[in-house]
Design a protein around this motif. Structure first.
Motif, mmCIF file in Angstrom:
data_model
loop_
_atom_site.group_PDB
_atom_site.id
_atom_site.type_symbol
_atom_site.label_atom_id
_atom_site.label_comp_id
_atom_site.label_asym_id
_atom_site.label_seq_id
_atom_site.Cartn_x
_atom_site.Cartn_y
_atom_site.Cartn_z
ATOM 1 N N ASN A 10 0.827 -1.196 0.000
ATOM 2 C CA ASN A 10 0.000 0.000 0.000
ATOM 3 C C ASN A 10 0.872 1.260 0.000
ATOM 4 O O ASN A 10 0.617 2.209 -0.736
ATOM 5 C CB ASN A 10 -0.933 -0.025 1.206
ATOM 6 C CG ASN A 10 -2.100 0.906 1.077
ATOM 7 O OD1 ASN A 10 -2.407 1.398 0.007
ATOM 8 N ND2 ASN A 10 -2.758 1.148 2.179
ATOM 9 N N LEU A 13 2.549 1.613 -3.435
ATOM 10 C CA LEU A 13 1.592 2.081 -4.434
ATOM 11 C C LEU A 13 1.305 3.572 -4.263
ATOM 12 O O LEU A 13 1.132 4.293 -5.243
ATOM 13 C CB LEU A 13 0.288 1.273 -4.349
ATOM 14 C CG LEU A 13 0.406 -0.207 -4.717
ATOM 15 C CD1 LEU A 13 -0.877 -0.941 -4.376
ATOM 16 C CD2 LEU A 13 0.772 -0.385 -6.170
ATOM 17 N N GLY A 14 1.273 4.023 -3.032
ATOM 18 C CA GLY A 14 1.090 5.449 -2.773
ATOM 19 C C GLY A 14 2.271 6.266 -3.276
ATOM 20 O O GLY A 14 2.100 7.365 -3.803
ATOM 21 N N LEU A 18 -0.673 6.351 -6.791
ATOM 22 C CA LEU A 18 -2.019 5.803 -6.910
ATOM 23 C C LEU A 18 -2.937 6.388 -5.838
ATOM 24 O O LEU A 18 -2.507 6.641 -4.717
ATOM 25 C CB LEU A 18 -2.007 4.279 -6.771
ATOM 26 C CG LEU A 18 -1.252 3.481 -7.826
ATOM 27 C CD1 LEU A 18 -1.500 1.995 -7.629
ATOM 28 C CD2 LEU A 18 -1.629 3.887 -9.226
ATOM 29 N N GLU A 22 -7.558 3.279 -6.202
ATOM 30 C CA GLU A 22 -6.700 2.498 -7.100
ATOM 31 C C GLU A 22 -5.897 1.465 -6.321
ATOM 32 O O GLU A 22 -5.769 0.317 -6.740
ATOM 33 C CB GLU A 22 -5.772 3.420 -7.892
ATOM 34 C CG GLU A 22 -6.502 4.283 -8.895
ATOM 35 C CD GLU A 22 -5.676 5.437 -9.425
ATOM 36 O OE1 GLU A 22 -6.137 6.068 -10.377
ATOM 37 O OE2 GLU A 22 -4.575 5.721 -8.893
ATOM 38 N N LYS A 23 -5.366 1.868 -5.163
ATOM 39 C CA LYS A 23 -4.616 0.929 -4.321
ATOM 40 C C LYS A 23 -5.519 -0.204 -3.845
ATOM 41 O O LYS A 23 -5.143 -1.371 -3.910
ATOM 42 C CB LYS A 23 -4.004 1.657 -3.121
ATOM 43 C CG LYS A 23 -2.891 2.619 -3.486
ATOM 44 C CD LYS A 23 -2.213 3.201 -2.276
ATOM 45 C CE LYS A 23 -3.049 4.254 -1.611
ATOM 46 N NZ LYS A 23 -2.342 4.974 -0.533
ATOM 47 N N THR A 24 -6.698 0.145 -3.388
ATOM 48 C CA THR A 24 -7.648 -0.856 -2.902
ATOM 49 C C THR A 24 -8.023 -1.834 -4.005
ATOM 50 O O THR A 24 -8.055 -3.052 -3.787
ATOM 51 C CB THR A 24 -8.910 -0.168 -2.344
ATOM 52 O OG1 THR A 24 -8.530 0.689 -1.269
ATOM 53 C CG2 THR A 24 -9.943 -1.169 -1.871
ATOM 54 N N TYR A 26 -6.324 -2.586 -6.819
ATOM 55 C CA TYR A 26 -5.152 -3.381 -7.196
ATOM 56 C C TYR A 26 -4.909 -4.502 -6.182
ATOM 57 O O TYR A 26 -4.719 -5.666 -6.549
ATOM 58 C CB TYR A 26 -3.924 -2.480 -7.323
ATOM 59 C CG TYR A 26 -2.661 -3.208 -7.696
ATOM 60 C CD1 TYR A 26 -2.390 -3.529 -9.013
ATOM 61 C CD2 TYR A 26 -1.739 -3.580 -6.727
ATOM 62 C CE1 TYR A 26 -1.228 -4.212 -9.360
ATOM 63 C CE2 TYR A 26 -0.581 -4.256 -7.056
ATOM 64 C CZ TYR A 26 -0.323 -4.567 -8.380
ATOM 65 O OH TYR A 26 0.818 -5.243 -8.713
ATOM 66 N N ILE A 27 -4.913 -4.166 -4.903
ATOM 67 C CA ILE A 27 -4.666 -5.162 -3.858
ATOM 68 C C ILE A 27 -5.769 -6.217 -3.857
ATOM 69 O O ILE A 27 -5.503 -7.404 -3.659
ATOM 70 C CB ILE A 27 -4.503 -4.477 -2.487
ATOM 71 C CG1 ILE A 27 -3.180 -3.682 -2.465
ATOM 72 C CG2 ILE A 27 -4.543 -5.496 -1.349
ATOM 73 C CD1 ILE A 27 -3.007 -2.773 -1.270
#
Length: 87
Positions: A10, A13-14, A18, A22-24, A26-27
């Motif tokens: 996370n 990605l930040g 993102l 978008e992070k949520t 993707y994960i």
């Protein structure tokens, strides 16, 4: 994926810019093997329009690919180990 791994991912990605959605998204894709977009929406807890917007942006960045058969769209995430090469 363990909590520590998820937190590290996370953060990474930040760092590449993102958004939270978008992070949520993707994960959530990483947690399943080629899920349908509808499955990712349920896993992520995102609203459907937000999820589709995140999907569009992640595809544009090359972090996700999709395979559409009839009306079902499956999503595959690029391995987290390749993130630095893509962005």
């Amino acid at each position: 994926m363990h909590t520590v791994e998820r937190e590290l991912l996370n953060g990474a990605l930040g760092e590449i810019g993102l958004s939270g959605a978008e992070k949520t998204f993707y994960i959530s894709v990483l947690r399943s093997k080629e899920p349908l977009v509808s499955e990712v929406v349920k896993l992520s807890g995102l609203q459907r329009p937000t999820a589709y917007q995140a999907l569009k942006k992640l595809k544009h960045r090359g972090l996700l690919t999709t395979d559409t058969k009839k009306y079902n769209q499956r999503v595959t995430a690029v391995s987290p180990t390749k993130l630095s090469q893509l962005v």
